[in-house]
Structures are given as structure tokens and as C-alpha cells.
Motif scaffolding. Structure first.
Motif, PDB file in Angstrom:
ATOM      1  N   ALA A  76      22.543  -7.857  -9.282  1.00 37.53           N
ATOM      2  CA  ALA A  76      21.513  -6.861  -8.989  1.00 37.53           C
ATOM      3  C   ALA A  76      20.538  -7.310  -7.914  1.00 37.53           C
ATOM      4  N   GLY A  77      20.748  -8.498  -7.372  1.00 43.95           N
ATOM      5  CA  GLY A  77      19.836  -9.009  -6.356  1.00 43.95           C
ATOM      6  C   GLY A  77      18.496  -9.439  -6.897  1.00 43.95           C
ATOM      7  N   ALA A  78      18.398  -9.593  -8.214  1.00 43.42           N
ATOM      8  CA  ALA A  78      17.141 -10.006  -8.846  1.00 43.42           C
ATOM      9  C   ALA A  78      17.433 -10.354 -10.297  1.00 43.42           C
ATOM     10  N   PHE A  79      16.569 -11.184 -10.883  1.00 44.33           N
ATOM     11  CA  PHE A  79      16.675 -11.435 -12.312  1.00 44.33           C
ATOM     12  C   PHE A  79      16.286 -10.188 -13.098  1.00 44.33           C
ATOM     13  N   PHE A  80      15.171  -9.579 -12.692  1.00 43.92           N
ATOM     14  CA  PHE A  80      14.619  -8.431 -13.403  1.00 43.92           C
ATOM     15  C   PHE A  80      14.328  -7.307 -12.400  1.00 43.92           C
ATOM     16  N   PRO A  81      15.347  -6.569 -12.010  1.00 46.19           N
ATOM     17  CA  PRO A  81      15.149  -5.496 -11.032  1.00 46.19           C
ATOM     18  C   PRO A  81      14.052  -4.523 -11.488  1.00 46.19           C
ATOM     19  N   GLY A  82      13.142  -4.232 -10.579  1.00 44.15           N
ATOM     20  CA  GLY A  82      12.073  -3.293 -10.881  1.00 44.15           C
ATOM     21  C   GLY A  82      10.799  -3.931 -11.401  1.00 44.15           C
ATOM     22  N   TRP A  83      10.821  -5.235 -11.686  1.00 47.57           N
ATOM     23  CA  TRP A  83       9.631  -5.925 -12.182  1.00 47.57           C
ATOM     24  C   TRP A  83       9.026  -6.728 -11.033  1.00 47.57           C
ATOM     25  N   ARG A  84       7.794  -6.481 -10.727  1.00 46.90           N
ATOM     26  CA  ARG A  84       7.156  -7.121  -9.570  1.00 46.90           C
ATOM     27  C   ARG A  84       7.094  -8.638  -9.723  1.00 46.90           C
ATOM     28  N   GLU A  85       7.058  -9.125 -10.950  1.00 49.22           N
ATOM     29  CA  GLU A  85       6.967 -10.573 -11.164  1.00 49.22           C
ATOM     30  C   GLU A  85       8.333 -11.253 -11.197  1.00 49.22           C
ATOM     31  N   SER A  86       9.402 -10.532 -10.951  1.00 49.56           N
ATOM     32  CA  SER A  86      10.731 -11.139 -10.977  1.00 49.56           C
ATOM     33  C   SER A  86      10.804 -12.264  -9.950  1.00 49.56           C
ATOM     34  N   PRO A  87      11.121 -13.498 -10.379  1.00 50.79           N
ATOM     35  CA  PRO A  87      11.086 -14.650  -9.472  1.00 50.79           C
ATOM     36  C   PRO A  87      12.232 -14.618  -8.459  1.00 50.79           C
ATOM     37  N   ALA A  88      12.059 -15.391  -7.399  1.00 50.06           N
ATOM     38  CA  ALA A  88      13.059 -15.445  -6.333  1.00 50.06           C
ATOM     39  C   ALA A  88      14.151 -16.466  -6.607  1.00 50.06           C
ATOM     40  N   ASP A  89      13.897 -17.416  -7.513  1.00 51.98           N
ATOM     41  CA  ASP A  89      14.902 -18.446  -7.793  1.00 51.98           C
ATOM     42  C   ASP A  89      14.726 -18.957  -9.216  1.00 51.98           C
ATOM     43  N   ALA A  90      15.630 -19.847  -9.608  1.00 52.08           N
ATOM     44  CA  ALA A  90      15.641 -20.311 -10.994  1.00 52.08           C
ATOM     45  C   ALA A  90      14.384 -21.100 -11.344  1.00 52.08           C
ATOM     46  N   ARG A  91      13.920 -21.916 -10.437  1.00 51.94           N
ATOM     47  CA  ARG A  91      12.711 -22.691 -10.762  1.00 51.94           C
ATOM     48  C   ARG A  91      11.517 -21.764 -10.968  1.00 51.94           C
ATOM     49  N   GLY A  92      11.463 -20.682 -10.202  1.00 50.46           N
ATOM     50  CA  GLY A  92      10.426 -19.688 -10.426  1.00 50.46           C
ATOM     51  C   GLY A  92      10.580 -19.018 -11.782  1.00 50.46           C
ATOM     52  N   LEU A  93      11.834 -18.816 -12.206  1.00 54.26           N
ATOM     53  CA  LEU A  93      12.098 -18.252 -13.528  1.00 54.26           C
ATOM     54  C   LEU A  93      11.618 -19.201 -14.613  1.00 54.26           C
ATOM     55  N   TRP A  94      11.921 -20.488 -14.477  1.00 55.94           N
ATOM     56  CA  TRP A  94      11.470 -21.460 -15.479  1.00 55.94           C
ATOM     57  C   TRP A  94       9.949 -21.457 -15.584  1.00 55.94           C
ATOM     58  N   ALA A  95       9.279 -21.383 -14.432  1.00 53.53           N
ATOM     59  CA  ALA A  95       7.813 -21.382 -14.421  1.00 53.53           C
ATOM     60  C   ALA A  95       7.265 -20.122 -15.075  1.00 53.53           C
ATOM     61  N   LEU A  96       7.918 -18.978 -14.846  1.00 55.52           N
ATOM     62  CA  LEU A  96       7.468 -17.727 -15.451  1.00 55.52           C
ATOM     63  C   LEU A  96       7.616 -17.775 -16.963  1.00 55.52           C
ATOM     64  N   VAL A  97       8.749 -18.265 -17.449  1.00 54.55           N
ATOM     65  CA  VAL A  97       8.954 -18.389 -18.900  1.00 54.55           C
ATOM     66  C   VAL A  97       7.910 -19.318 -19.500  1.00 54.55           C
ATOM     67  N   GLU A  98       7.665 -20.429 -18.841  1.00 54.89           N
ATOM     68  CA  GLU A  98       6.668 -21.382 -19.342  1.00 54.89           C
ATOM     69  C   GLU A  98       5.282 -20.748 -19.383  1.00 54.89           C
ATOM     70  N   ARG A  99       4.918 -20.028 -18.346  1.00 58.51           N
ATOM     71  CA  ARG A  99       3.577 -19.424 -18.291  1.00 58.51           C
ATOM     72  C   ARG A  99       3.388 -18.376 -19.381  1.00 58.51           C
ATOM     73  N   LEU A 100       4.367 -17.507 -19.550  1.00 58.79           N
ATOM     74  CA  LEU A 100       4.225 -16.439 -20.532  1.00 58.79           C
ATOM     75  C   LEU A 100       4.350 -16.950 -21.964  1.00 58.79           C
ATOM     76  N   CYS A 101       4.942 -18.124 -22.139  1.00 60.67           N
ATOM     77  CA  CYS A 101       5.145 -18.682 -23.482  1.00 60.67           C
ATOM     78  C   CYS A 101       4.233 -19.868 -23.758  1.00 60.67           C
ATOM     79  N   ALA A 102       3.192 -20.018 -22.977  1.00 59.96           N
ATOM     80  CA  ALA A 102       2.330 -21.196 -23.099  1.00 59.96           C
ATOM     81  C   ALA A 102       1.762 -21.359 -24.501  1.00 59.96           C
ATOM     82  N   ASP A 103       1.547 -20.257 -25.222  1.00 52.45           N
ATOM     83  CA  ASP A 103       0.973 -20.337 -26.564  1.00 52.45           C
ATOM     84  C   ASP A 103       2.039 -20.338 -27.660  1.00 52.45           C
TER      85      ASP A 103
END
Length: 290
Positions: A76-103
Motif C-alpha cells: 500500500a506504500g505505507a504502514f497505515f494508509p490514510g494516517w498522517r502519523e504513518s512512519p516512513a520506515d521501520a525504525r520510525g514504526l518502532w519509535a511510534l509504537v514505543e511513544r504510544l505505549c510508553a505507559d
């Protein structure tokens, strides 16, 4: 000649809670000695496995993690098509998961799958399938399409339901990979270093198949079955001592550690035909799939 002197395999778990019985760590050295469980009898936490990877494992270790280090991107050319926060690469994905799951305690990832935008892409319990999950088993990475072409039976990392779900393991594993950034490289997101350590994605069913296990019967629950696989010519390992029962998570880890030792020297496995630079940075690849 492989630069690694040790080979480890980790059967991972995405289960909720401080400790997971599904976590197992196995280790072997160059040669043919039988692999061993690390801390046998211990019930690991994800944080303890992170600590072992970061500070305790032998320096020149090739580590196989039984989880998906990324999500589908190429289709689909994206991890999460249609979501503005969809990261450009895997490391960005790891950082997004970490940020949203910090608690989330114990390196869990519940907050990520409950996020209103991310949830649209997952199949969750209670018949909650997001409108962007896809059809059938869901979206697949290119490496999973290659797994299927090799006769394996992959499921989407966006699936969080059932015995075959791999999504929770993948998301919790991404938190670990994010925290190891800069200290332990991960192939193919990072180039393989001239010396270890190095993490690769593994698929334990691939090791079981190469060891002669019948299709659909990759799990081993007896020492006799494990030793038949370990001593298979494709694995070339000495048997583990003892007899009787063994948990399948430990058996998977022991066999796959020996499988890594038997296959790490194969240049073709480090250069899969369909692994492009884009895929190497977005979806990653399963070691052993060509």
C-alpha cells in the motif's frame, strides 16, 4: 567463514503480564555441541530478555527473534494508509509504537492496538476487524509472500486473534528493538557487521521443516522428537540430554539456535532475491527465506 561464535534463538511472546511462559532463550556455540536453554526453568519477562540482549549475551552472537520486526508497507506504500502519523520506515514504526505505549507496563503494546487510527488496520478479538485490515488473512509483507511460495503458512502481522496471531509478539518486539538501537544492529535494517552481535528475524517453522518435521507438525513436545530434529543431517547437532516431555517454546528455541548455526555461513540467505533497499528499510526480511 561466519563471524559469529555463538548462535541464539528467542521464542517470543506478546502476552499481557509481567512474565510470559512463552518466552524461551536458547544458545549454542560453533561446532556441533547441543544447544542449551539460557536460565533453564526461569520464567522470563520481556525486560529481562532485553537486558540479556543488551548486556549479557556473548559478544559475537547471531540472535534470531521469532517475531515480525515490521508491518506490511510495500503493498500500500505505507504502514497505515490514510494516517498522517504513518512512519516512513521501520525504525520510525518502532519509535511510534514505543511513544504510544510508553505507559504500558512490561513492554506491552495494548495502547497501540487501541489507538483509534492504528486499530483500523488490525484484526482484534470480539469480531473487531478494522476497515483497513484487508481481506482473508490480511496484508502480508513481501518476505511473507516468499514464505508462502516456499510452502510455509504465514499470517499477517496485523492479525491479533487466535493461535496463529503474530501481531502482539511483533509489536512488543518492536519496543525491544527500539531500545536496542545503536547498540545491537538488526538485519536487514542495518548491514551485517564484520563482528557480532546481530539480530535477525526467524521463523521457527522454517527450522522445523529443514529438520524433517512434517508440514503442520512443526511443534515438538518430547525430547525424543527434538533430538530427531537436532540430529537431522541439515542441522548436524548433538542431541540434548534427557528424555520425556519438553515445552514447545523451549524446543523451538533450541532447534532454531542450532539451525542458525548450520545456516549462518550461507551467502544466499543474506542476499534474498526480492530484498530491495526499500524493503530492507521498511518491511525487513526473515532470515532463511530466499
Amino acid at each position: 567463514m561466519t563471524p559469529f561464535t555463538h548462535f541464539a534463538a528467542i521464542d517470543w511472546s506478546g502476552a499481557v503480564g509481567p512474565r510470559q511462559k512463552g518466552l524461551a532463550v536458547a544458545l549454542c556455540t560453533i561446532g556441533s555441541e547441543a544447544p542449551v536453554r539460557v536460565r533453564p526453568g526461569h520464567v522470563w519477562s520481556r525486560g529481562e530478555v532485553l537486558g540479556w540482549l543488551d548486556r549479557e549475551m556473548p559478544r559475537d552472537t547471531l540472535v534470531g527473534l521469532d517475531l515480525g520486526p515490521s508491518l506490511p508497507f510495500v503493498d500500500a506504500g505505507a504502514f497505515f494508509p490514510g494516517w498522517r502519523e504513518s512512519p516512513a520506515d521501520a525504525r520510525g514504526l518502532w519509535a511510534l509504537v514505543e511513544r504510544l505505549c510508553a505507559d504500558d507496563p512490561h513492554l506491552a503494546a495494548s495502547s497501540f492496538v487501541d489507538h483509534p487510527q492504528a486499530a483500523r488496520h488490525f484484526r482484534r478479538h470480539g469480531g473487531r476487524t478494522g476497515d483497513k485490515f484487508g481481506v482473508g488473512r490480511g496484508r502480508l509483507r513481501v518476505t511473507e509472500l516468499a514464505q508462502r511460495a516456499q510452502g510455509l503458512n504465514p499470517y499477517s502481522n496485523l492479525n491479533l486473534v487466535g493461535a496463529a496471531q503474530v501481531g502482539k509478539s511483533s509489536l512488543t518486539g518492536m519496543r525491544v528493538l527500539h531500545r536496542l538501537a545503536g547498540r545491537v544492529p538488526v538485519w536487514p535494517f542495518d548491514s551485517a557487521p564484520p563482528r557480532g552481535p546481530l539480530i535477525v528475524e526467524i521463523y521457527t517453522s522454517l527450522a522445523a521443516r529443514d529438520a524433517g518435521r512434517p508440514k503442520g507438525r512443526s511443534k515438538m513436545t518430547t525430547i525424543a522428537a527434538l533430538n530427531a530434529a537436532l540430529t537431522h543431517p541439515a542441522i548436524g547437532s548433538a542431541p540434548v540430554p534427557g528424555d520425556g516431555a519438553i515445552d514447545d517454546h523451549g524446543a523451538d528455541a533450541l532447534l532454531t539456535a542450532a539451525w542458525l548455526r548450520a545456516n549462518a555461513h550461507r551467502a544466499a540467505l543474506w542476499q534474498p532475491h526480492d530484498l530491495t533497499p526499500q524493503i530492507a528499510q521498511t518491511e525487513g526480511w526473515t532470515f532463511g527465506v530466499v
